[in-house]
Design a protein around this motif. Structure first.
Motif, mmCIF file in Angstrom:
data_model
loop_
_atom_site.group_PDB
_atom_site.id
_atom_site.type_symbol
_atom_site.label_atom_id
_atom_site.label_comp_id
_atom_site.label_asym_id
_atom_site.label_seq_id
_atom_site.Cartn_x
_atom_site.Cartn_y
_atom_site.Cartn_z
ATOM 1 N N ASP A 3 0.832 -1.206 0.000
ATOM 2 C CA ASP A 3 0.000 0.000 0.000
ATOM 3 C C ASP A 3 0.861 1.247 0.000
ATOM 4 N N PHE A 6 2.318 1.808 -3.433
ATOM 5 C CA PHE A 6 1.339 2.413 -4.346
ATOM 6 C C PHE A 6 1.243 3.907 -4.086
ATOM 7 N N LEU A 10 2.043 7.023 -6.598
ATOM 8 C CA LEU A 10 0.981 7.961 -6.963
ATOM 9 C C LEU A 10 1.400 9.392 -6.620
ATOM 10 N N LEU A 43 -7.635 9.783 -7.832
ATOM 11 C CA LEU A 43 -7.157 8.515 -7.258
ATOM 12 C C LEU A 43 -6.594 8.743 -5.856
ATOM 13 N N LEU A 46 -9.276 8.961 -3.347
ATOM 14 C CA LEU A 46 -9.775 7.600 -3.136
ATOM 15 C C LEU A 46 -8.907 6.893 -2.106
ATOM 16 N N ARG A 47 -7.588 7.051 -2.252
ATOM 17 C CA ARG A 47 -6.662 6.396 -1.314
ATOM 18 C C ARG A 47 -6.815 6.956 0.086
ATOM 19 N N GLY A 49 -9.542 7.707 1.368
ATOM 20 C CA GLY A 49 -10.848 7.305 1.881
ATOM 21 C C GLY A 49 -11.931 8.345 1.652
ATOM 22 N N VAL A 51 -14.112 9.231 -0.778
ATOM 23 C CA VAL A 51 -14.670 8.846 -2.074
ATOM 24 C C VAL A 51 -15.505 9.977 -2.675
ATOM 25 N N GLY A 54 -13.269 12.326 -4.225
ATOM 26 C CA GLY A 54 -12.717 11.677 -5.407
ATOM 27 C C GLY A 54 -13.694 11.741 -6.575
#
Lengths: 314, 178, 108, 118
Positions: A3, A6, A10, A43, A46-47, A49, A51, A54
């Motif tokens: 995680d 990623f 990003l 994105l 989104l990561r 949390g 949403v 996002g």
């Protein structure tokens, strides 16, 4: 571990694209970088949390802003070209660069200060969760936007309305009250017009769903309205639906319906408990009504903001 | 020929077909049964109206034939991906790009569908149409194109409910290899 | 197990699309830049699908909005590149762009 | 078993995305690069969609994945044609880099023919 990997990739890409957008010499490349930046930031939300944010970023950053900036770029290039000036050499005073740099640094410093002054993380999660039941909503973000912090949302809507008035004020006198933008000319039955015929019904369903789902799940009036505005713009760019005259009463009613009803309900709350305070029993009904009308107004506002000032006489 | 009741029935049939395509989208978005009924009713009606408004029905779309075409389309787009991936990874990059303009007498929307399909098939990419002819870019200019175009054209013509004679009424253009 | 796998794959996918940024930077044509953005768009949709499978189903909603608006930037690009910013390359091409091209030749 | 299929499909999807990127970076002209984007990317997304659909928690989730994939496919078929057309018109412009001559010069290709008005 994975995680973190990623997230590091990003974050590096976001910084890289931001640097690319600022450093590239071509305006078109900068616009494309900015579109990609919006996509990557969606994105990132989104990561984190978030949403709902996002969704808004995906629709605004990767969707509407792209069309807006590309349209603006085309306009700039045409105007510069007509004057006989090459597009790469716009007239600007020599002082503008250092001033812009200072302004950017000051903004960054202010943001950094604000970030460092933030209360410890999770500061407001608990109170929101405790009071969520009173709003009769399932989505804490919608509860914050339309109930706990309704004041902010009301003002933001009015700011958008003011921005639209600002855009309209750029209209030449002869075109005042007329239709925004140029008449779109497309080949009927061509690729562009076929796409404009197929996608909007699906977009309508997705937009309406996002507004509806906003009560309990990720979504909301702003996200739904952005999708609906994008769909409207697509039909407009495909030459299927000409923009309405800005003097149209229907258009103006649609523009102020959301903020006006929001404000009226806020004042009505005054007689019960206080400005913008909704009696707990009526919370869901009020929220849904405001949300539906806000969607209508925001859709029209966002669409018209991208379409630009009236250019064709009434 | 254009008796009004017949016309109304055709419009109703188109509306029902489109509603049938649009209705499953709401459950796909995450609506439960109660929501799908409560919100879905008006929303699907609005979306169907929008669809009929933007794209007035001209030919009946054959839904079953459309579904029957899907596997073949997916297979060919798989081949298209494999083909281009092979060329990209190949050390010498076997490319011999070239253009062709191919006539098609499909209706406008059919040409767009044909162009979209050809853009996903091996070695071909369509840049829209000019004067009724598809502008096709090929990764290999020696590729035999004409046969493939006629085949896909006939498939799309059947889907659009046209008689299966699309290639017979072609203007004799003399295009294409043997 | 699968969650870690999908997250790792999403990270690799990000690296893949990061390489396409080079094309935006370099061009040379506007179309090249635009198509690199399209690649990052469809890669981004794939990333949301992988994140959803890795345990964040709401990621799919962001993917849905990205997918719905996937062609928007391309449409905006085509519009901006067209005749006076309000045309259609197919329409421009068929009628007066040809006249325009002839004019252009006359100027040469 | 299902996990193994998911692993395999998702790796294949990643490979096709990689192919798309390699094509976009390596191919010599704008239109060839557009081939790589349109075809390889869509196949990559399709395979990843299939891989995650096998792991989906519900039928509704599968339906949403299918909807997302279908929307991207529609967008790809449309934007490929639009961007190809713009690239064709701007191809001859100065400073646009190397590109092919366009369909106005197709007389020599076996299956093509000269566009009468070009």
């Amino acid at each position: 571990m994975i995680d973190t990997g990623f997230d590091v990739i990003l974050a590096a890409m976001i910084l890289g694209v931001a640097a690319g957008a600022v450093l590239t010499r071509g305006m078109f490349a900068a616009v494309v970088m900015f579109i990609v930046y919006g996509l990557l930031v969606a994105l990132a939300w989104l990561r984190l949390g978030a949403v709902d944010v996002g969704l808004a970023e995906a629709a605004i950053g990767a969707g509407l802003t792209g069309v807006l900036l590309l349209g603006a770029l085309g306009r700039v290039n045409r105007q510069l070209g007509e004057d006989g000036t090459p597009p790469d050499a716009p007239h600007r005073p020599a002082a503008i660069r250092p001033v812009a740099l200072l302004a950017a640094l000051a903004t960054a410093a202010a943001l950094a200060w604000g970030f460092l002054m933030l209360p410890p993380p999770d500061g407001l999660h608990a109170p929101v969760a405790q009071n969520l039941a009173a709003t009769q909503l399932g989505n804490p973000v919608t509860a914050v936007l339309l109930n706990f912090r309704a004041w902010d949302t009301l003002l933001e809507t009015i700011i958008l309305l003011a921005a639209l008035v600002g855009v309209w004020s750029l209209a030449p006198d002869a075109a005042w009250g007329g239709r925004p933008g140029l008449a779109q000319r497309t080949r009927s039955g061509g690729v562009l017009s076929s796409f404009g015929r197929l996608l909007p019904p699906v977009g309508l369903l997705v937009g309406v769903w996002l507004v509806w789902a906003g009560a309990d799940r990720p979504g909301g009036a702003f996200q739904g309205a952005t999708v609906l505005a994008a769909v409207w713009l697509l039909a407009s760019m495909a030459g299927l639906s000409d923009a309405p005259r800005v003097a149209s009463l229907w258009l103006r009613a649609a523009l102020i319906a959301g903020p006006a009803v929001f404000l009226a309900l806020a004042l009505a709350g005054l007689s019960v408990a206080g400005f913008l305070i909704v009696p707990p029993g009526a919370a869901k009904l009020v929220t849904v009504t405001v949300e539906a009308l806000l969607t209508l107004s925001l859709t029209v506002m966002l669409g018209l903001l991208v379409l630009g000032p009236p250019e064709r006489a009434a | 020929m254009t008796d009004r009741p017949g016309k109304h029935r055709a419009l109703l049939r188109s509306a029902l077909k489109r509603a049938l395509i649009l209705a499953p989208i709401l459950p796909a978005l995450g609506a439960d049964t109660r929501e799908a009924l409560l919100l879905g009713g008006p929303a699907v009606v609005a979306a169907t109206w929008l669809s009929l408004h933007l794209l007035p029905p001209q030919r009946p779309l054959r839904l079953i034939r459309f579904l029957a075409l899907l596997p073949g389309f997916l297979w060919r787009s798989l081949l298209g991906g494999v083909d281009v991936a092979w060329r990209a990874f190949h050390p010498r990059m076997p490319l011999n790009p070239g253009w062709a303009s191919v006539p098609s007498d499909l209706p406008d929307g059919g040409k767009v569908a044909l162009g979209a399909e050809f853009s996903l098939m091996p070695g071909t990419l369509v840049a829209g149409t000019r004067d009724g002819r598809l502008l096709v870019h090929m990764l290999d200019a020696d590729q035999h194109l004409e046969g493939a175009v006629r085949l896909e054209e006939a498939r799309i013509a059947r889907m659009l409910g046209q008689p299966d004679t699309a290639h017979e009424s072609l203007p004799t253009s003399g295009a294409g290899p043997s | 197990m699968m969650a870690a796998w999908f997250t790792g794959l999403a990270a690799l996918l990000l690296l893949t699309i990061a390489a396409a940024l080079w094309r935006i930077w370099r061009g040379p044509t506007a179309a090249d830049r635009m198509m690199a953005a399209q690649l990052i768009g469809s890669g981004g949709v794939a990333v949301t699908l992988l994140l959803a499978a890795a345990g964040q189903p709401a990621a799919r909603d962001v993917g849905l909005v990205l997918a719905l608006l996937a062609a928007f930037a391309a449409v905006g690009f085509v519009k901006a590149a067209s005749h006076r910013g309000a045309g259609d390359p197919e329409a421009d091409d068929a009628s007066d762009a040809r006249a325009g091209r002839a004019e252009g030749r006359a100027h040469d | 078993m299902i996990d193994a299929a998911s692993l395999l499909l998702s790796v294949a999807g990643l490979i096709f995305f990689l192919a798309g990127t390699v094509g976009i970076l390596r191919f010599p002209d704008t239109h060839s690069r557009l081939h790589a984007l349109t075809k390889a990317d869509n196949l990559g997304l399709g395979l990843i969609a299939l891989a995650v659909a096998l792991q989906a928690e519900s039928w509704a989730a599968i339906a949403k994945i299918v909807l997302i994939w279908a929307l991207v496919l529609l967008a790809a078929g449309t934007s490929a044609q639009l961007v190809a057309r713009v690239a064709l018109q701007q191809g001859g412009a100065p400073g646009s880099g190397r590109d092919d001559a366009g369909p106005d010069a197709v007389g020599s290709t076996p299956s093509g023919q000269r566009d009468p008005a070009g």
